[in-house]
Motif scaffolding. Structure first.
Motif, PDB file in Angstrom:
ATOM      1  N   MET A   1      -2.546   1.903  -9.937  1.00 30.77           N
ATOM      2  CA  MET A   1      -2.478   2.760  -8.414  1.00 30.77           C
ATOM      3  C   MET A   1      -2.805   3.182  -8.404  1.00 30.77           C
ATOM      4  SD  MET A   1       1.270   1.997  -6.564  1.00 30.77           S
ATOM      5  CE  MET A   1       0.871   2.705  -5.224  1.00 30.77           C
ATOM      6  N   LYS A   2      -3.143   3.582  -7.207  1.00 28.30           N
ATOM      7  CA  LYS A   2      -4.346   4.919  -7.237  1.00 28.30           C
ATOM      8  C   LYS A   2      -2.946   5.806  -5.924  1.00 28.30           C
ATOM      9  CE  LYS A   2      -8.696   3.015  -6.523  1.00 28.30           C
ATOM     10  NZ  LYS A   2     -10.084   2.367  -5.410  1.00 28.30           N
ATOM     11  N   VAL A   3      -2.123   6.572  -6.550  1.00 30.56           N
ATOM     12  CA  VAL A   3      -1.060   7.070  -6.225  1.00 30.56           C
ATOM     13  C   VAL A   3      -1.817   7.988  -5.287  1.00 30.56           C
ATOM     14  CG1 VAL A   3       0.936   8.513  -6.928  1.00 30.56           C
ATOM     15  CG2 VAL A   3       0.412   6.727  -8.382  1.00 30.56           C
ATOM     16  N   THR A   4      -2.674   8.712  -5.306  1.00 34.90           N
ATOM     17  CA  THR A   4      -3.364   9.749  -4.092  1.00 34.90           C
ATOM     18  C   THR A   4      -3.362   9.190  -3.058  1.00 34.90           C
ATOM     19  OG1 THR A   4      -5.232   9.240  -5.708  1.00 34.90           O
ATOM     20  CG2 THR A   4      -3.884  11.414  -6.355  1.00 34.90           C
ATOM     21  N   ALA A   5      -4.151   8.402  -3.080  1.00 35.90           N
ATOM     22  CA  ALA A   5      -4.578   7.027  -1.612  1.00 35.90           C
ATOM     23  C   ALA A   5      -3.181   6.802  -0.963  1.00 35.90           C
ATOM     24  CB  ALA A   5      -5.247   6.181  -2.420  1.00 35.90           C
ATOM     25  N   VAL A   6      -2.072   6.515  -2.436  1.00 33.98           N
ATOM     26  CA  VAL A   6      -0.908   6.226  -1.155  1.00 33.98           C
ATOM     27  C   VAL A   6      -0.830   7.348  -0.832  1.00 33.98           C
ATOM     28  CG1 VAL A   6       1.443   5.293  -1.639  1.00 33.98           C
ATOM     29  CG2 VAL A   6      -0.398   4.062  -2.556  1.00 33.98           C
ATOM     30  N   ILE A   7      -0.523   8.374  -1.681  1.00 33.39           N
ATOM     31  CA  ILE A   7       0.376   9.418  -1.027  1.00 33.39           C
ATOM     32  C   ILE A   7      -0.181  10.643   0.125  1.00 33.39           C
ATOM     33  CG2 ILE A   7       0.487  12.336  -1.608  1.00 33.39           C
ATOM     34  CD1 ILE A   7       1.713  11.474  -3.767  1.00 33.39           C
ATOM     35  N   SER A   8      -2.101  10.173   0.110  1.00 29.38           N
ATOM     36  CA  SER A   8      -2.756  10.266   1.362  1.00 29.38           C
ATOM     37  C   SER A   8      -2.435  10.311   2.296  1.00 29.38           C
ATOM     38  CB  SER A   8      -4.407  10.180   0.852  1.00 29.38           C
ATOM     39  OG  SER A   8      -5.341  11.185   1.704  1.00 29.38           O
ATOM     40  N   VAL A   9      -2.239   8.884   2.688  1.00 28.45           N
ATOM     41  CA  VAL A   9      -2.106   7.551   4.222  1.00 28.45           C
ATOM     42  C   VAL A   9      -0.705   8.340   4.418  1.00 28.45           C
ATOM     43  CG1 VAL A   9      -1.619   6.182   4.994  1.00 28.45           C
ATOM     44  CG2 VAL A   9      -3.371   6.822   3.084  1.00 28.45           C
ATOM     45  N   VAL A  10       0.246   8.431   2.877  1.00 26.91           N
ATOM     46  CA  VAL A  10       1.449   8.708   3.976  1.00 26.91           C
ATOM     47  C   VAL A  10       1.371  10.331   4.376  1.00 26.91           C
ATOM     48  CG1 VAL A  10       3.999   9.164   3.061  1.00 26.91           C
ATOM     49  CG2 VAL A  10       2.593   6.787   2.211  1.00 26.91           C
ATOM     50  N   SER A  11       1.198  10.609   3.857  1.00 29.65           N
ATOM     51  CA  SER A  11       1.245  12.442   4.064  1.00 29.65           C
ATOM     52  C   SER A  11       0.786  12.067   5.778  1.00 29.65           C
ATOM     53  CB  SER A  11       0.004  13.479   3.698  1.00 29.65           C
ATOM     54  OG  SER A  11      -1.355  13.014   3.765  1.00 29.65           O
ATOM     55  N   VAL A  12      -0.500  11.334   6.044  1.00 26.72           N
ATOM     56  CA  VAL A  12      -0.650  11.980   7.521  1.00 26.72           C
ATOM     57  C   VAL A  12       0.768  11.074   8.776  1.00 26.72           C
ATOM     58  CG1 VAL A  12      -2.302   9.866   9.745  1.00 26.72           C
ATOM     59  CG2 VAL A  12      -3.185  10.850   7.036  1.00 26.72           C
ATOM     60  N   GLU A  70      -2.292  -0.564  -3.332  1.00 27.45           N
ATOM     61  CA  GLU A  70      -1.622   0.319  -2.623  1.00 27.45           C
ATOM     62  C   GLU A  70      -2.015  -0.389  -1.167  1.00 27.45           C
ATOM     63  OE1 GLU A  70      -4.756  -0.117  -4.830  1.00 27.45           O
ATOM     64  OE2 GLU A  70      -3.383   0.966  -6.377  1.00 27.45           O
ATOM     65  N   VAL A  71      -2.186  -1.150  -0.797  1.00 30.89           N
ATOM     66  CA  VAL A  71      -2.626  -1.123   1.629  1.00 30.89           C
ATOM     67  C   VAL A  71      -0.450  -1.413   1.298  1.00 30.89           C
ATOM     68  CG1 VAL A  71      -2.315  -2.865   3.497  1.00 30.89           C
ATOM     69  CG2 VAL A  71      -3.950  -2.422   1.608  1.00 30.89           C
ATOM     70  N   TYR A  72      -0.006  -2.151   0.503  1.00 28.32           N
ATOM     71  CA  TYR A  72       2.028  -2.343   0.187  1.00 28.32           C
ATOM     72  C   TYR A  72       2.378  -1.547   0.498  1.00 28.32           C
ATOM     73  CZ  TYR A  72       0.857  -8.227   1.007  1.00 28.32           C
ATOM     74  OH  TYR A  72       0.365  -9.158   0.996  1.00 28.32           O
ATOM     75  N   ALA A  73       2.024  -0.626  -0.873  1.00 27.62           N
ATOM     76  CA  ALA A  73       2.953   0.844  -1.808  1.00 27.62           C
ATOM     77  C   ALA A  73       3.079   1.643  -0.350  1.00 27.62           C
ATOM     78  CB  ALA A  73       2.503   1.412  -2.237  1.00 27.62           C
ATOM     79  N   ILE A  74       1.553   1.656   0.383  1.00 27.92           N
ATOM     80  CA  ILE A  74       1.568   2.711   1.452  1.00 27.92           C
ATOM     81  C   ILE A  74       3.086   2.131   3.212  1.00 27.92           C
ATOM     82  CG2 ILE A  74       0.415   3.349   3.629  1.00 27.92           C
ATOM     83  CD1 ILE A  74      -2.100   2.894   1.722  1.00 27.92           C
ATOM     84  N   VAL A  75       2.828   0.663   2.862  1.00 24.85           N
ATOM     85  CA  VAL A  75       3.759   0.816   3.989  1.00 24.85           C
ATOM     86  C   VAL A  75       4.920   0.509   4.240  1.00 24.85           C
ATOM     87  CG1 VAL A  75       4.339  -1.250   5.278  1.00 24.85           C
ATOM     88  CG2 VAL A  75       1.616  -0.487   5.196  1.00 24.85           C
ATOM     89  N   THR A  76       5.298   0.432   2.356  1.00 21.35           N
ATOM     90  CA  THR A  76       6.554   0.303   2.367  1.00 21.35           C
ATOM     91  C   THR A  76       7.178   1.794   2.061  1.00 21.35           C
ATOM     92  OG1 THR A  76       6.478  -1.663   1.109  1.00 21.35           O
ATOM     93  CG2 THR A  76       7.955  -0.268   0.174  1.00 21.35           C
ATOM     94  N   VAL A  77       6.048   2.626   1.440  1.00 20.80           N
ATOM     95  CA  VAL A  77       6.707   3.798   1.127  1.00 20.80           C
ATOM     96  C   VAL A  77       6.532   5.081   2.552  1.00 20.80           C
ATOM     97  CG1 VAL A  77       6.115   6.379  -0.046  1.00 20.80           C
ATOM     98  CG2 VAL A  77       5.816   3.934  -1.158  1.00 20.80           C
TER      99      VAL A  77
END
Length: 482
Positions: A1-12, A70-77
């Motif tokens: 899983m690309k954790v940095t990608a998730v964090i990047s979008v969540v940070s926005v 990652e998309v599901y993780a982005i929405v949930t987190v």
């Protein structure tokens, strides 16, 4: 899983929410809250933006092509993080505990409308505005946010859109998801402004008109008044009913209507059932209010129309203490709390489309028991529904009922609770409805519940708003295995 990608979008998302908090600071300044309150809200905004910016700068130069996982993780987190940011002003400026603050904003952003506040008017005007603005952000946010991020999250993001679709079919409004998102947001903003203007025309104070307009179009149910819509004039109740019903209608129908096809609503099978259920329920309840509760016919129709719309659309406003109504009236209200409005809207619940689909499927199975060799296709809106869509609807229905039972069972351990409170409180949160009955009725709050019950209800609201599977799939081990 690309954790940095998730964090990047969540940070926005965190930075966007931080910027939104500054609007509450502006409202606080305009409404002449104390300097300490206004400064505190702006400080919360700056803190959130700075935190999001630091996270984004740490991850922005990485490869962010993502797959559905990652998309599901982005929405949930992302949702959990945004709720955390939204809670900061309540923690900083009030005596609320972190649990109560998080419950209040989770209820707001999921457009549930359940509250732990016992004296709403005592809050600074900036926080009252923030509660209702959280409603507004959450109303269309989860539907449009996923569509708006499709262009830069890779091809896997389309799977998220499919997973979040609430009806038996999906329609492509424009060739690009971002264009569709812009159109839907434009309609949402336009309807909100129109609602606020009409409230103001009907002599509702400006601040109340703005807050109620934000909560009406989001079907969120928060009000700057402890009394909600109790005591409001009949014209205001009917105007609110109209806009709640519009908000709970599939927004693609609004787009078609704006393009000139104004009869598209009545050609849509889901909308016809939605409207028919509304008319049937309000008529029956008006009859009982007149014959059993002593209301005259004008009162009966005004309150039944408003209250049926409020609970069918999962808004949760109250024009009267419906917990004191007759038992048949309360049973009807309880049942429509499960249904919700149309797919592709701001509402919660099971959605009309799913219920109609499953009722049709049940009757087909009954016919096939009589005629075992018959081949009967299921149609919705004139189109054949494939087996995959039926199976998804069945899976969602049983997951919803299972989580409802689990939530009600957990509530039963709260001190002094009765079965009516437990059953209604569970659907009030899982269906994003707001008030329930008895000890969680429209004249009560959720403040008396133990903290562990509040966290369970937070999860129920979260699961209900994101259609269950979007959240659950993140915690399934097999989902992360290649």
């Amino acid at each position: 899983m690309k954790v940095t990608a998730v964090i990047s979008v969540v940070s926005v998302l965190i930075m966007v929410m931080g910027a939104a908090v500054s609007l509450a600071g502006g409202a606080s300044w305009i409404m002449q809250d104390s300097l300490a309150d206004t400064r505190g809200i702006f400080q919360c905004s700056a803190f959130s933006i700075l935190g999001g910016l630091i996270l984004h700068l740490k991850t922005r130069n990485r490869n962010h092509e993502v797959n559905p996982r990652e998309v599901y993780a982005i929405v949930t987190v992302g949702w959990l993080s945004v709720c955390l940011i939204a809670a900061i002003p309540f923690v900083a400026l009030t005596d609320l505990t972190f649990t109560d603050s998080y419950f209040e904003v989770m209820s707001g952003l999921t457009t549930t409308g359940a509250t732990i506040l016992t004296d709403i008017e005592s809050l600074p005007k900036g926080l009252l505005f923030w509660r209702c603005f959280c409603n507004w952000l959450g109303g269309l946010g989860i539907v449009i946010l996923s569509m708006a991020i499709l262009p830069f999250l890779g091809s896997g993001a389309y799977q998220l859109f499919k997973a979040e679709a609430t009806g038996p079919q999906s329609e492509q409004v424009t060739s690009r998801a971002i264009d569709t998102a812009k159109i839907l947001w434009a309609i949402y903003v336009g309807l909100t402004i129109l609602c606020i203007m009409i409230y103001r025309y009907l002599e509702m104070p400006m601040f109340e008109a703005v807050c109620h307009g934000l909560s009406t179009l989001s079907t969120g149910g928060y009000s700057p008044l402890s009394s909600s819509f109790v005591g409001m004039s009949y014209p205001i109740l009917y105007v609110s009913t109209f806009f709640m019903m519009m908000a709970a209608t599939n927004f693609t129908l609004h787009i078609k209507a704006l393009k000139g096809d104004i009869f598209c609503y009545f050609r849509d099978e889901e909308f016809r059932w939605y409207l028919a259920t509304f008319i049937f329920a309000l008529t029956i309840i008006a009859f009982f209010l007149n014959t059993k509760s002593g209301y005259d016919w004008a009162q009966s129709f005004a309150h039944s129309t408003f209250q049926v719309a409020s609970l069918e659309t999962s808004c949760g406003f109250a024009s009267d203490n419906f917990d004191l109504w007759s038992t048949p009236s309360k049973i009807i209200l309880f049942l429509i709390m499960f249904m919700g409005g149309c797919g592709g809207s701001t509402t919660g619940g099971l959605k009309v489309a799913r219920i109609v689909l499953l009722v049709k499927y049940t009757f087909i199975k009954i016919k096939q028991m009589i005629l075992p060799h018959s081949l009967i296709n299921l149609h919705f809106n004139g189109k054949r529904v494939n087996d995959d869509m039926i199976q998804k609807s069945l899976a969602f229905f049983f997951a919803f009922i299972f989580l409802y039972a689990l939530t009600a069972f957990s509530l039963s351990f709260a001190p002094g609770i009765d079965i009516t409170t437990a059953l209604s409180g569970a659907i009030a949160c899982l269906g994003n409805m707001g008030p329930g009955f008895a000890m969680l009725g429209p004249a009560e709050t959720f403040a008396w519940l133990p903290d562990w019950n509040k966290w369970i209800l937070c999860m129920a609201m979260f699961l209900g708003r994101l259609e269950i599977f979007t959240v659950i799939i993140v915690f399934v081990p097999n989902f992360w295995r290649r």
